[in-house]
Design a protein around this motif. Structure first.
Motif, PDB file in Angstrom:
ATOM      1  N   VAL A   8     -34.351  14.694  21.221  1.00 29.69           N
ATOM      2  CA  VAL A   8     -34.035  13.056  21.491  1.00 29.69           C
ATOM      3  C   VAL A   8     -32.676  12.853  21.438  1.00 29.69           C
ATOM      4  CG1 VAL A   8     -34.490  10.784  20.747  1.00 29.69           C
ATOM      5  CG2 VAL A   8     -36.269  12.508  20.464  1.00 29.69           C
ATOM      6  N   ARG A   9     -32.172  12.078  22.633  1.00 32.15           N
ATOM      7  CA  ARG A   9     -31.016  11.468  22.789  1.00 32.15           C
ATOM      8  C   ARG A   9     -30.587  10.195  23.071  1.00 32.15           C
ATOM      9  NH1 ARG A   9     -29.324  15.249  20.448  1.00 32.15           N
ATOM     10  NH2 ARG A   9     -28.112  17.054  21.265  1.00 32.15           N
ATOM     11  N   PHE A  10     -29.919   9.333  22.383  1.00 32.93           N
ATOM     12  CA  PHE A  10     -29.759   8.010  22.792  1.00 32.93           C
ATOM     13  C   PHE A  10     -28.494   7.737  23.252  1.00 32.93           C
ATOM     14  CE2 PHE A  10     -32.927   7.958  19.389  1.00 32.93           C
ATOM     15  CZ  PHE A  10     -33.694   7.085  19.572  1.00 32.93           C
ATOM     16  N   TYR A  11     -28.395   6.945  24.347  1.00 32.08           N
ATOM     17  CA  TYR A  11     -27.098   6.944  25.089  1.00 32.08           C
ATOM     18  C   TYR A  11     -27.049   5.294  25.627  1.00 32.08           C
ATOM     19  CZ  TYR A  11     -29.646   8.333  29.134  1.00 32.08           C
ATOM     20  OH  TYR A  11     -30.249   8.472  30.401  1.00 32.08           O
TER      21      TYR A  11
ATOM     22  N   GLY B  49     -41.143  -5.373  25.001  1.00 32.52           N
ATOM     23  CA  GLY B  49     -39.881  -5.587  25.967  1.00 32.52           C
ATOM     24  C   GLY B  49     -39.303  -4.262  26.156  1.00 32.52           C
ATOM     25  N   THR B  50     -38.223  -4.214  26.970  1.00 28.77           N
ATOM     26  CA  THR B  50     -37.494  -2.958  27.188  1.00 28.77           C
ATOM     27  C   THR B  50     -36.106  -3.399  26.460  1.00 28.77           C
ATOM     28  OG1 THR B  50     -36.879  -3.848  29.335  1.00 28.77           O
ATOM     29  CG2 THR B  50     -38.642  -2.163  29.046  1.00 28.77           C
ATOM     30  N   LEU B  51     -36.015  -2.840  25.127  1.00 35.03           N
ATOM     31  CA  LEU B  51     -34.941  -2.788  24.362  1.00 35.03           C
ATOM     32  C   LEU B  51     -34.319  -1.640  24.684  1.00 35.03           C
ATOM     33  CD1 LEU B  51     -33.137  -4.189  22.383  1.00 35.03           C
ATOM     34  CD2 LEU B  51     -34.308  -3.051  20.579  1.00 35.03           C
ATOM     35  N   PHE B  52     -35.219  -0.576  24.580  1.00 39.27           N
ATOM     36  CA  PHE B  52     -34.555   0.728  25.185  1.00 39.27           C
ATOM     37  C   PHE B  52     -35.073   1.145  26.439  1.00 39.27           C
ATOM     38  CE2 PHE B  52     -33.939   0.981  20.523  1.00 39.27           C
ATOM     39  CZ  PHE B  52     -32.771   1.511  20.189  1.00 39.27           C
ATOM     40  N   HIS B  53     -34.314   1.766  27.404  1.00 33.44           N
ATOM     41  CA  HIS B  53     -34.791   2.004  28.626  1.00 33.44           C
ATOM     42  C   HIS B  53     -35.259   3.531  28.706  1.00 33.44           C
ATOM     43  CE1 HIS B  53     -34.410  -1.838  30.644  1.00 33.44           C
ATOM     44  NE2 HIS B  53     -33.256  -2.031  29.657  1.00 33.44           N
TER      45      HIS B  53
ATOM     46  N   LYS C 122     -29.431   0.332  27.030  1.00 34.39           N
ATOM     47  CA  LYS C 122     -29.487   1.530  25.894  1.00 34.39           C
ATOM     48  C   LYS C 122     -30.593   2.430  26.638  1.00 34.39           C
ATOM     49  CE  LYS C 122     -28.934  -1.558  22.145  1.00 34.39           C
ATOM     50  NZ  LYS C 122     -29.481  -1.951  20.961  1.00 34.39           N
ATOM     51  N   PHE C 123     -30.440   3.605  26.520  1.00 32.43           N
ATOM     52  CA  PHE C 123     -31.188   4.556  27.096  1.00 32.43           C
ATOM     53  C   PHE C 123     -31.769   5.433  26.141  1.00 32.43           C
ATOM     54  CE2 PHE C 123     -29.353   2.836  30.982  1.00 32.43           C
ATOM     55  CZ  PHE C 123     -30.183   2.997  31.870  1.00 32.43           C
ATOM     56  N   VAL C 124     -33.037   6.141  26.277  1.00 35.94           N
ATOM     57  CA  VAL C 124     -33.468   7.213  25.456  1.00 35.94           C
ATOM     58  C   VAL C 124     -33.842   8.199  26.507  1.00 35.94           C
ATOM     59  CG1 VAL C 124     -35.027   8.048  23.645  1.00 35.94           C
ATOM     60  CG2 VAL C 124     -34.708   5.464  23.908  1.00 35.94           C
TER      61      VAL C 124
END
Length: 145
Positions: free
Chosen positions: A91-94, A66-70, A104-106
């Motif tokens: 890499v950046r998470f935001y 599933g898309t926990l992180f988009h 949550k995006f990566v």
């Protein structure tokens, strides 16, 4: 001897269940059920690269169900929801506001100090080409003849 007296005499000697035939009793106790059955191995899901780590194109950043992180900037998502890098960078998470909550995006930034989400109004769109850096001032001016 009558039939009734024979039945009464035989019931005193025999088991009350002998009327139904022989009854077998268990020789061992019943075992409990196995819950997990020692089944398949784990799928090794989760983060593979963390914030500020350097990645090259094709590196897997997140494996997930599933898309926990988009997917954000300079990353793509596979058909099994795996997020991977498309450019070399960091890499950046935001998080961003999405409808009533947050998502949550990566993403991947090209230089170490950059932040995501990128302010495109002031800094312009982030472009990447593997052969030419389009943001370099040498390539942005028109060639003179």
């Amino acid at each position: 001897m009558s039939f009734l007296t024979r039945c009464l005499e035989s019931s005193a000697v025999r088991s009350p269940f002998s009327f139904f035939g022989a009854i077998r009793t268990a020789t061992k106790r019943a075992g409990g059920t196995v819950h997990n059955h020692g089944g398949s191995p784990g799928k090794r899901l989760g983060l593979k690269k963390f914030s500020d780590q350097y990645v090259i194109p094709g590196n897997i950043i997140v494996r997930q169900r599933g898309t926990l992180f988009h997917p954000g900037q300079h990353v793509k998502i596979g058909r099994d929801h795996t997020i991977y890098a498309t450019v070399p960078g960091y890499v950046r998470f935001y998080k961003e506001k999405w409808m009533r909550g947050e998502r949550k995006f990566v993403g991947v930034v090209l230089e170490r100090g950059d932040k995501l989400p990128r302010d495109e109004a002031s800094r312009g769109r982030s472009r990447y080409c593997g052969l030419v850096d389009r943001t370099d001032p040498v390539y942005t001016s028109a060639p003179s003849m």
